[in-house]
Design a protein around this motif. Structure first.
Motif, PDB file in Angstrom:
ATOM      1  N   LEU A 374       0.824  -1.205   0.000  1.00 59.96           N
ATOM      2  CA  LEU A 374       0.000   0.000   0.000  1.00 59.96           C
ATOM      3  C   LEU A 374       0.865   1.265   0.000  1.00 59.96           C
ATOM      4  N   LEU A 375       1.956   1.242   0.752  1.00 64.88           N
ATOM      5  CA  LEU A 375       2.845   2.396   0.777  1.00 64.88           C
ATOM      6  C   LEU A 375       3.510   2.625  -0.584  1.00 64.88           C
ATOM      7  N   ALA A 376       3.807   1.532  -1.266  1.00 63.57           N
ATOM      8  CA  ALA A 376       4.495   1.631  -2.560  1.00 63.57           C
ATOM      9  C   ALA A 376       3.531   1.580  -3.737  1.00 63.57           C
ATOM     10  N   SER A 377       2.231   1.675  -3.492  1.00 62.66           N
ATOM     11  CA  SER A 377       1.238   1.469  -4.554  1.00 62.66           C
ATOM     12  C   SER A 377       1.395   2.408  -5.756  1.00 62.66           C
ATOM     13  N   VAL A 396      -4.288   2.982  -8.543  1.00 63.35           N
ATOM     14  CA  VAL A 396      -3.998   2.883  -7.108  1.00 63.35           C
ATOM     15  C   VAL A 396      -5.282   2.604  -6.331  1.00 63.35           C
ATOM     16  N   LEU A 397      -6.345   3.280  -6.713  1.00 62.99           N
ATOM     17  CA  LEU A 397      -7.636   3.062  -6.056  1.00 62.99           C
ATOM     18  C   LEU A 397      -8.103   1.616  -6.218  1.00 62.99           C
ATOM     19  N   MET A 398      -7.925   1.051  -7.418  1.00 62.31           N
ATOM     20  CA  MET A 398      -8.323  -0.337  -7.651  1.00 62.31           C
ATOM     21  C   MET A 398      -7.448  -1.305  -6.862  1.00 62.31           C
ATOM     22  N   LEU A 399      -6.152  -0.989  -6.753  1.00 61.37           N
ATOM     23  CA  LEU A 399      -5.277  -1.830  -5.936  1.00 61.37           C
ATOM     24  C   LEU A 399      -5.732  -1.819  -4.476  1.00 61.37           C
ATOM     25  N   PHE A 400      -6.144  -0.640  -3.983  1.00 59.30           N
ATOM     26  CA  PHE A 400      -6.675  -0.548  -2.624  1.00 59.30           C
ATOM     27  C   PHE A 400      -7.930  -1.404  -2.478  1.00 59.30           C
ATOM     28  N   LEU A 451     -24.235   1.506  -9.404  1.00 53.98           N
ATOM     29  CA  LEU A 451     -23.346   2.508  -8.813  1.00 53.98           C
ATOM     30  C   LEU A 451     -22.302   3.015  -9.795  1.00 53.98           C
ATOM     31  N   GLU A 452     -22.076   2.272 -10.879  1.00 53.06           N
ATOM     32  CA  GLU A 452     -21.055   2.593 -11.885  1.00 53.06           C
ATOM     33  C   GLU A 452     -19.679   2.784 -11.243  1.00 53.06           C
ATOM     34  N   SER A 453     -19.344   1.859 -10.356  1.00 51.13           N
ATOM     35  CA  SER A 453     -18.087   1.948  -9.619  1.00 51.13           C
ATOM     36  C   SER A 453     -17.318   0.635  -9.721  1.00 51.13           C
ATOM     37  N   ALA A 454     -16.132   0.693 -10.331  1.00 48.76           N
ATOM     38  CA  ALA A 454     -15.279  -0.490 -10.391  1.00 48.76           C
ATOM     39  C   ALA A 454     -14.703  -0.812  -9.014  1.00 48.76           C
ATOM     40  N   PHE A 455     -14.450   0.220  -8.206  1.00 49.40           N
ATOM     41  CA  PHE A 455     -13.918   0.014  -6.857  1.00 49.40           C
ATOM     42  C   PHE A 455     -14.845  -0.872  -6.040  1.00 49.40           C
ATOM     43  N   TRP A 456     -16.121  -0.512  -6.009  1.00 47.20           N
ATOM     44  CA  TRP A 456     -17.055  -1.299  -5.203  1.00 47.20           C
ATOM     45  C   TRP A 456     -17.403  -2.635  -5.855  1.00 47.20           C
ATOM     46  N   ALA A 457     -17.194  -2.749  -7.156  1.00 47.57           N
ATOM     47  CA  ALA A 457     -17.404  -4.044  -7.815  1.00 47.57           C
ATOM     48  C   ALA A 457     -16.448  -5.090  -7.257  1.00 47.57           C
ATOM     49  N   ILE A 458     -15.254  -4.650  -6.904  1.00 45.79           N
ATOM     50  CA  ILE A 458     -14.273  -5.559  -6.311  1.00 45.79           C
ATOM     51  C   ILE A 458     -14.449  -5.640  -4.795  1.00 45.79           C
TER      52      ILE A 458
END
Length: 499
Positions: A374-377, A396-400, A451-458
């Motif tokens: 996370l620090l090196a994302s 980075v957001l998707m990695l989170f 929601l049209e959100s890839a973040f919440w899809a994961i």
């Protein structure tokens, strides 16, 4: 301590043994991943269509090998239980016979898929130009899937019996051989033998796996021979007046059976082991296939959100997948060391202590690695993104989103592998089916199309599904296997695991 002759110290759970085992597994899985990458790299100069076809076929192969890996896991667990008890030489004939019969079933399923691959790809609406080379690759790999399963099982057998470094050495040589064979079949007159370049690189992979399996089998047989000679020498020392006297009553029975020409596994025991191994492995295989579907289907949904979102998700998933090799290696070690303990007929209280220690051994390095990732994302997504057009912030957001589930992932993975040792295939397949198709995929659909959100899809589907899984699996472990009043450690021992 194992009484198997040379099977002692490596079965004891210490921080050093666990770390060494997990590190070797990490190396092996990293080398193993390079086989598919080598096929893609060698065929890339022939055009993007071949890259796409091999990539498509590899994606399908991942699902089928995930299913087939259930057999590898069950065989390895039972082998480790026998090793922990010190009765590997007595259990191995029945285990091997049942395993080979199960391999035949897996091969029949793979042949059926191979013969219908073209029709299935057409039904899925794949590009008509990609279907022939993808089918060629799939057919060659699927007709050799039994070799893949045998090689994977030999890797586990060598690790379980204390020869954990040898499989890595064999794989490195096999990888180099595979690359050399790829060059031969793609850039020499030998290419005319094959229907397409895709079929050629698939055949070389199967040939490489066959060669590695032969070398691994020879090494394993040598190990068994050394152990047999050691048992004989120990028996001679214990009974100097009667050198032929076996070392224990069970061995006496085995010696008598061999003298009467009955050294082969008893048919009833073999069939019972086969039925049990097939049933449990199907449950584990379905569970692994559900994991595959839970990873692939949300990506299909995300694909509708545009190229930038897809690219960011792919980069985040790539970093996450590479990091997951750390907890996966720890979980592989946990599976083996827990199996050793179950094989020793440990009490429920001791199994509970052992399981918690294995959870800590897996959780601590994973937590440290998660923080570092996370620090090196930002740097990592730029490294693996490979283009200035990538939206680094979104990647980075998707990695989170992927890393957000890591604490739950550790609990679920460890509890799953411990219940696998206890042969709870039905429980694992049912809970994973319900959570994958009842929570993860529907929530991913909602996140993308509402929601049209890839973040919440994961994140949303993974968190919800994993929470439910952890609750169910923890309840099963603590109630059925770690309760103080619980008697047998593993039901499958009625199959003959006590040798």
């Amino acid at each position: 301590m194992s009484g198997e002759g040379g099977g002692g110290e490596h079965t004891e759970l210490t921080r050093r043994n666990f770390t060494n085992f997990a590190f070797v597994v990490l190396l092996a899985t990293s080398v193993g991943a390079l086989f598919g990458a080598t096929d893609l790299a060698m065929i890339a100069p022939l055009g993007v269509d071949y890259v796409a076809a091999v990539g498509l076929a590899e994606l399908i192969m991942l699902g089928l090998t995930a299913y087939a890996s259930g057999l590898v896991v069950v065989f390895a667990n039972r082998l480790a239980m026998a090793e922990g008890r010190g009765g590997l030489h007595r259990r191995l004939p029945v285990l091997t016979g049942a395993f080979l019969l199960c391999c035949g079933v897996v091969q029949l399923i793979a042949v059926a898929v191979a013969l219908s691959a073209e029709w299935l790809l057409e039904l899925a609406g794949q590009n008509s130009e990609l279907i022939p080379p993808a089918t060629d690759y799939l057919a060659a790999r699927l007709f050799g899937i039994a070799l893949t399963v045998v090689w994977a099982s030999l890797v586990e057998a060598l690790r379980i019996c204390g020869m954990k470094n040898l499989p890595v050495q064999i794989m490195v040589v096999g990888l180099l051989g595979n690359a050399g064979l790829n060059y031969v079949v793609l850039h020499t007159r030998v290419e005319s033998v094959f229907a397409s370049p895709a079929q050629a690189v698939a055949v070389t992979t199967v040939v490489a796996q066959a060669a590695m399996a032969v070398v691994g089998l020879v090494a394993f047989l040598r190990l068994l021979r050394q152990r047999r000679l050691q048992r004989q020498s120990e028996g001679d020392a214990a009974h100097p007046e009667d050198p032929a006297h076996p070392e224990d009553p069970a061995e006496h029975e085995a010696a008598a059976a061999e003298a009467e020409g009955g050294a082969r596994p008893h048919r009833a025991a073999l069939l019972a082991e086969f039925r049990s191994m097939l049933w449990v492995s199907q449950g584990i295989g379905v569970r692994n296939f559900n994991d595959y579907m839970g990873a692939v289907v949300p990506f299909l949904f995300i694909g509708t959100l545009g190229p930038q979102t897809v690219a960011a998700s792919v980069v985040g998933a790539k970093v996450y997948t590479l990091f997951c090799r750390v907890p996966q290696a720890c979980v592989a070690a946990a599976s083996v060391y827990y199996s050793y303990e179950v094989g020793r007929d440990a009490s429920a209280g001791r199994l509970r202590t052992h399981g918690r220690k294995l959870l800590a051994y897996t959780g601590v390095p994973t937590a440290i690695g998660t923080v570092l990732v996370l620090l090196a994302s930002p740097w990592l997504v730029q490294l693996f993104g490979g283009t200035d057009e990538l939206d680094v912030r979104l990647a980075v957001l998707m990695l989170f989103a992927f890393m957000l589930t890591m604490p739950l992932y550790v609990y679920e993975a460890v509890y799953t592998t411990l219940l696998t040792v206890h042969q709870r295939g039905t429980l694992l397949s049912m809970t994973s089916t319900l959570t994958t198709y009842g929570l993860m995929i529907p929530l991913a659909w909602y996140a993308v199309f509402v929601l049209e959100s890839a973040f919440w899809a994961i994140a949303l589907g993974s968190i919800a599904a994993t929470v439910v899984m952890v609750v169910f699996l923890a309840r099963a472990l603590y109630r059925d296997h770690w309760a103080v009043s619980e008697a047998p450690a593993v039901e499958a021992e009625s199959v003959g695991d006590r040798g």
